[in-house]
Design a protein around this motif. Sequence first.
Motif, PDB file in Angstrom:
ATOM      1  N   ARG A   1       0.809  -1.216   0.000  1.00 48.63           N
ATOM      2  CA  ARG A   1       0.000   0.000   0.000  1.00 48.63           C
ATOM      3  C   ARG A   1       0.845   1.271   0.000  1.00 48.63           C
ATOM      4  N   GLU A   2       2.050   1.159   0.500  1.00 45.15           N
ATOM      5  CA  GLU A   2       2.872   2.347   0.735  1.00 45.15           C
ATOM      6  C   GLU A   2       3.073   3.235  -0.493  1.00 45.15           C
TER       7      GLU A   2
ATOM      8  N   GLU B   1       0.357   5.864  -0.843  1.00 45.06           N
ATOM      9  CA  GLU B   1       0.034   6.772   0.253  1.00 45.06           C
ATOM     10  C   GLU B   1       0.452   8.198  -0.077  1.00 45.06           C
TER      11      GLU B   1
ATOM     12  N   PRO C   1      -2.980  11.566   6.012  1.00 51.37           N
ATOM     13  CA  PRO C   1      -2.670  10.517   5.022  1.00 51.37           C
ATOM     14  C   PRO C   1      -3.926  10.030   4.316  1.00 51.37           C
TER      15      PRO C   1
ATOM     16  N   THR D   1      -5.047   7.406   0.640  1.00 53.52           N
ATOM     17  CA  THR D   1      -4.528   6.443  -0.334  1.00 53.52           C
ATOM     18  C   THR D   1      -5.038   6.778  -1.732  1.00 53.52           C
TER      19      THR D   1
END
Length: 273
Positions: free
Chosen positions: A31-32, A35, A43, A45
């Motif tokens: 997922r990083e 982000e 934060p 997504t």
Amino acid sequence: MGLGRIAVALASAAATGAVEGATQRLTKEQREPFERVNHRGEPVTLLEGPIAVLGALSGVAGDTATHPRVRAAALLAGSVSGAVGAYDDLLGTTQAKGFKGHLSALRRGEVTSGAIKILGVGVAALGAAALLPRKTTGVARVVDVVADTALIAGTANLTNLLDLRPGRALKAVTLLSAPAVLAKGPAAAVAGAAVAVAPADLDERSMLGDCGANGLGAMAGTALASALPRPLRLLALAGVIALNAASEKVSFTKVIAGNPTLDRIDQWGRRPR
């Protein structure tokens, strides 16, 4: 909206939900790359973008009541525009901004990720416009293809320009699709996907990013190009061109904040300021 259009919208929303459920099983490391930090410094997504585009594409692909060439045009416009948008999301830099900024960089010999995206969206729009079934021939057909190319690409870019506050781009793409929803075409699938991802977007947990905004915007533009008669298509094109040009000079966010009606619409469903 007819029962067929409702079914397409629901299918698109269901596909969007299925993809979203699958992405929730991604690891933190997976997922990083998606982000980002939003306008509040919180934060969010960018996974919303691929989810919305895949959901809309699924709805279009399953809409057998629509002319095959219209479906092919929407699938081409949405998939390619979404893909180059994802490229810009994940690998892009901010050394140049706006259409003018990317063209200026090209003149200096710099090929920015934004320039690649502009080219990709433009080629996809041209391919989609060429695929759309037409009754015109000769010069009239060429004029229609050129105008529809500009409409599809311009709508994709305009949607992206509006993706600066929660829900703004989704409201815009749904509004843009509205004139074509009753016709056989991709508008219902776009609207269904937009509605499906709206709660997370408005709650500031996710955003469309370039992938979602360009992909949904290109499909909304294709819906307009396939459903509207020529006078209305040209009127829509004039509006899209004017807004894209205005974005180089003014801030949409400041304009919206300064207009009570637009600001009220912009705040619908959002967290309090």
